[in-house]
Design a protein around this motif. Sequence first.
Motif, PDB file in Angstrom:
ATOM      1  N   ARG A 418      39.198  27.569  25.127  1.00  0.00           N
ATOM      2  CA  ARG A 418      40.265  28.341  25.224  1.00  0.00           C
ATOM      3  C   ARG A 418      40.765  28.891  26.351  1.00  0.00           C
ATOM      4  O   ARG A 418      39.737  29.260  26.934  1.00  0.00           O
ATOM      5  N   PRO A 419      41.990  29.318  26.814  1.00  0.00           N
ATOM      6  CA  PRO A 419      42.022  29.883  28.145  1.00  0.00           C
ATOM      7  C   PRO A 419      41.583  31.192  28.245  1.00  0.00           C
ATOM      8  O   PRO A 419      41.240  31.739  29.429  1.00  0.00           O
ATOM      9  N   GLY A 420      41.601  31.928  27.148  1.00  0.00           N
ATOM     10  CA  GLY A 420      41.120  33.271  27.296  1.00  0.00           C
ATOM     11  C   GLY A 420      42.418  34.251  27.222  1.00  0.00           C
ATOM     12  O   GLY A 420      43.613  33.643  27.549  1.00  0.00           O
ATOM     13  N   PRO A 421      42.320  35.608  26.880  1.00  0.00           N
ATOM     14  CA  PRO A 421      43.478  36.444  26.810  1.00  0.00           C
ATOM     15  C   PRO A 421      43.761  36.794  28.332  1.00  0.00           C
ATOM     16  O   PRO A 421      42.967  36.519  29.219  1.00  0.00           O
ATOM     17  N   PRO A 422      45.217  36.962  28.502  1.00  0.00           N
ATOM     18  CA  PRO A 422      45.488  37.261  29.745  1.00  0.00           C
ATOM     19  C   PRO A 422      44.948  38.649  30.329  1.00  0.00           C
ATOM     20  O   PRO A 422      44.577  39.410  29.301  1.00  0.00           O
ATOM     21  N   PRO A 423      44.722  38.899  31.433  1.00  0.00           N
ATOM     22  CA  PRO A 423      44.004  40.112  31.839  1.00  0.00           C
ATOM     23  C   PRO A 423      44.856  41.369  31.591  1.00  0.00           C
ATOM     24  O   PRO A 423      46.251  41.426  31.604  1.00  0.00           O
ATOM     25  N   VAL A 424      44.161  42.369  31.343  1.00  0.00           N
ATOM     26  CA  VAL A 424      44.744  43.781  30.965  1.00  0.00           C
ATOM     27  C   VAL A 424      45.279  44.443  32.361  1.00  0.00           C
ATOM     28  O   VAL A 424      44.422  44.480  33.341  1.00  0.00           O
ATOM     29  N   ARG A 425      46.542  44.972  32.282  1.00  0.00           N
ATOM     30  CA  ARG A 425      46.919  45.616  33.646  1.00  0.00           C
ATOM     31  C   ARG A 425      46.551  46.966  33.463  1.00  0.00           C
ATOM     32  O   ARG A 425      47.049  47.822  32.593  1.00  0.00           O
ATOM     33  N   PRO A 426      45.518  47.749  34.037  1.00  0.00           N
ATOM     34  CA  PRO A 426      45.282  48.893  33.972  1.00  0.00           C
ATOM     35  C   PRO A 426      46.059  49.887  34.621  1.00  0.00           C
ATOM     36  O   PRO A 426      46.824  49.768  35.402  1.00  0.00           O
ATOM     37  N   THR A 427      45.985  51.169  34.003  1.00  0.00           N
ATOM     38  CA  THR A 427      46.722  52.149  34.341  1.00  0.00           C
ATOM     39  C   THR A 427      45.929  53.250  35.069  1.00  0.00           C
ATOM     40  O   THR A 427      45.054  53.974  34.404  1.00  0.00           O
ATOM     41  N   PRO A 428      45.699  53.303  36.324  1.00  0.00           N
ATOM     42  CA  PRO A 428      44.664  54.172  36.828  1.00  0.00           C
ATOM     43  C   PRO A 428      45.366  55.638  37.213  1.00  0.00           C
ATOM     44  O   PRO A 428      46.172  55.767  37.400  1.00  0.00           O
ATOM     45  N   GLU A 429      44.147  56.654  37.218  1.00  0.00           N
ATOM     46  CA  GLU A 429      44.498  57.873  37.462  1.00  0.00           C
ATOM     47  C   GLU A 429      44.027  58.158  38.741  1.00  0.00           C
ATOM     48  O   GLU A 429      42.775  57.935  39.105  1.00  0.00           O
ATOM     49  N   TRP A 430      44.829  58.995  39.696  1.00  0.00           N
ATOM     50  CA  TRP A 430      44.399  59.281  40.959  1.00  0.00           C
ATOM     51  C   TRP A 430      43.070  60.013  41.086  1.00  0.00           C
ATOM     52  O   TRP A 430      42.384  60.052  42.040  1.00  0.00           O
ATOM     53  N   ARG A 431      42.696  60.792  39.987  1.00  0.00           N
ATOM     54  CA  ARG A 431      41.461  61.574  40.193  1.00  0.00           C
ATOM     55  C   ARG A 431      40.221  60.471  40.076  1.00  0.00           C
ATOM     56  O   ARG A 431      39.216  60.786  40.399  1.00  0.00           O
ATOM     57  N   GLU A 432      40.531  59.282  39.143  1.00  0.00           N
ATOM     58  CA  GLU A 432      39.558  58.487  38.893  1.00  0.00           C
ATOM     59  C   GLU A 432      39.260  57.771  40.340  1.00  0.00           C
ATOM     60  O   GLU A 432      38.020  57.188  40.822  1.00  0.00           O
ATOM     61  N   ILE A 433      40.469  57.445  41.063  1.00  0.00           N
ATOM     62  CA  ILE A 433      40.491  56.532  42.273  1.00  0.00           C
ATOM     63  C   ILE A 433      39.507  57.490  43.113  1.00  0.00           C
ATOM     64  O   ILE A 433      38.745  56.897  44.044  1.00  0.00           O
ATOM     65  N   LEU A 434      39.954  58.551  43.292  1.00  0.00           N
ATOM     66  CA  LEU A 434      39.142  59.486  44.279  1.00  0.00           C
ATOM     67  C   LEU A 434      37.987  59.740  44.060  1.00  0.00           C
ATOM     68  O   LEU A 434      37.087  59.686  45.069  1.00  0.00           O
ATOM     69  N   SER A 435      37.477  59.959  42.761  1.00  0.00           N
ATOM     70  CA  SER A 435      35.984  59.987  42.573  1.00  0.00           C
ATOM     71  C   SER A 435      35.167  58.550  42.793  1.00  0.00           C
ATOM     72  O   SER A 435      34.289  58.687  43.342  1.00  0.00           O
ATOM     73  N   LEU A 436      36.005  57.553  42.612  1.00  0.00           N
ATOM     74  CA  LEU A 436      35.540  56.111  42.897  1.00  0.00           C
ATOM     75  C   LEU A 436      34.964  55.953  44.377  1.00  0.00           C
ATOM     76  O   LEU A 436      34.222  55.434  44.724  1.00  0.00           O
ATOM     77  N   ALA A 437      36.147  56.506  45.110  1.00  0.00           N
ATOM     78  CA  ALA A 437      36.024  56.206  46.535  1.00  0.00           C
ATOM     79  C   ALA A 437      35.305  57.047  47.108  1.00  0.00           C
ATOM     80  O   ALA A 437      34.576  56.506  48.201  1.00  0.00           O
ATOM     81  N   PHE A 438      34.924  58.263  46.782  1.00  0.00           N
ATOM     82  CA  PHE A 438      33.869  59.284  47.605  1.00  0.00           C
ATOM     83  C   PHE A 438      33.103  59.834  46.671  1.00  0.00           C
ATOM     84  O   PHE A 438      32.140  60.579  47.504  1.00  0.00           O
ATOM     85  N   THR A 439      32.614  59.429  45.655  1.00  0.00           N
ATOM     86  CA  THR A 439      31.338  60.217  45.200  1.00  0.00           C
ATOM     87  C   THR A 439      30.533  59.013  44.430  1.00  0.00           C
ATOM     88  O   THR A 439      30.959  57.907  44.042  1.00  0.00           O
ATOM     89  N   ARG A 440      29.319  59.051  44.316  1.00  0.00           N
ATOM     90  CA  ARG A 440      28.449  58.324  43.731  1.00  0.00           C
ATOM     91  C   ARG A 440      28.446  57.949  42.260  1.00  0.00           C
ATOM     92  O   ARG A 440      28.210  56.985  41.576  1.00  0.00           O
TER      93      ARG A 440
END
Length: 472
Positions: A418-440
């Motif tokens: 089967r093709p598989g489900p379509p990808p989920v479009r995530p809703t990012p939070e900017w605090r998550e993005i900053l944490s991912l970008a600059f902290t381990r």
Amino acid sequence: MAAPPPTVLRRARRSARLAVLCALGALVVLVAGSGPGGLLILATALIGSALTAAGTWWAVSHRGAVRALGFLLMVGAPAAVVVLYARAGLWPEALAATVLWAAAAASARSAVRLVRRPDGMRAVAGQRPSRPFLIMNPKSGGGKVGRFGLVEKAEALGARVALLDTSATVDVAALARQAVAEGADLLGVAGGDGTQARVAEVAAEHDLPFLVISAGTRNHFAMDLGLDRTDPARCLDALTDGEELRVDLGTVGGLTFVNTASFGVYAQIVQRPEYRDAKAGAALDALPDLLLGYGGHLVDARTEEEDARLDAQQALLISNNPYTGTEPVSGGGRRPRLDLGVLGVVGIRVTNAAQATRLALRGGRAAGLRVLTCRQVVVGSDTDRIPVAVDGEALYLPAPVVCGIRPGALRVLVPRGRPGPPPVRPTPEWREILSLAFTRSGSGAVAGARAAEQAPAQAPGPGAAPPTDRTG
């Protein structure tokens, strides 16, 4: 949800840093590049968005001249913003800021998608059925059964097919039970999700595998199972080369549903006789009365633990497993998994243009929208019988209505290819993005936030966790 591999984590960090860089670039263009014009660009965009949202509300909640004005605002506000930028000579800066911000949003979604990548539903080897029984609706999906030759293809694979007589009312559950009594070892449906639910209940009762054939109109259940919705004949491949998924079933007032049970505005619309023949027109005609409180009953909901309540809701959607974000409200959402053992609950109360604007601009963070998950929810109203749309089918049920979940109740046979489900479009939070970008520890913060949602729920016990509530 397992932690992402180091290579994936590095890609996510690069995307997160690119998102931050593009966002800063957009701010530089607005503040330094265009001077006072940057504030004009930002203010104009916000005002245009607010007017567009207000126009949308007026278009759906009023008739006549007010509705016409609403449609005019929906089209005219964005056009006016573009004209104002051009006349003020700010369109290069506005275009650059828009492109940079779009790139920032795309990079942020890419970063979050990499670390939030959910574990798929676990499939096990399925046995080839010897006496499959399939029910097909020739009118479903505009005649897909005939257009794709499903009857002939199924019979060539050894299936017994019951083609429904659409000129009369047929009890498909009774038809399925009769087939089981005659020795059927698989039940399947080529039809809408309402028919799928009624036959799936019989399959679950007898612990038989169930085959979903995507011959309906929207095929929401088939989409979330990862089936091919463009060619329903490919679903028949499961009869010869299939594997099984264990999925949950929802219950509403003792009835089974595979997708949703809706109360309030949508349920009132579905009750209208003209809805079947002209869904969009009937909905647009009914919304003014329903949204302004003249034609419908508000509904209340409380969870099994009674520490989460949704009072006086205009619309309430109960789903078999939660949808991503608030997308089920617009009909465009999907469920990443169907085996979490919890219901998704979305409640909406919007009574004026200001609230509609906040909902359009803030989404799930708006005060008019509540999102939570639980294992049982009780729905009440100020009337003895509540209109309910169960997988799109119009019903009236005695109040209060108890909705629940049956974890792992249904065995679904799906094609291995089967093709598989379509990808989920995530809703990012900017605090998550900053944490991912600059902290381990950023990856843990982002991935761990979804871990509980991706793990199948255990049977409730004395120490059962309270419902998860995401409220604006």
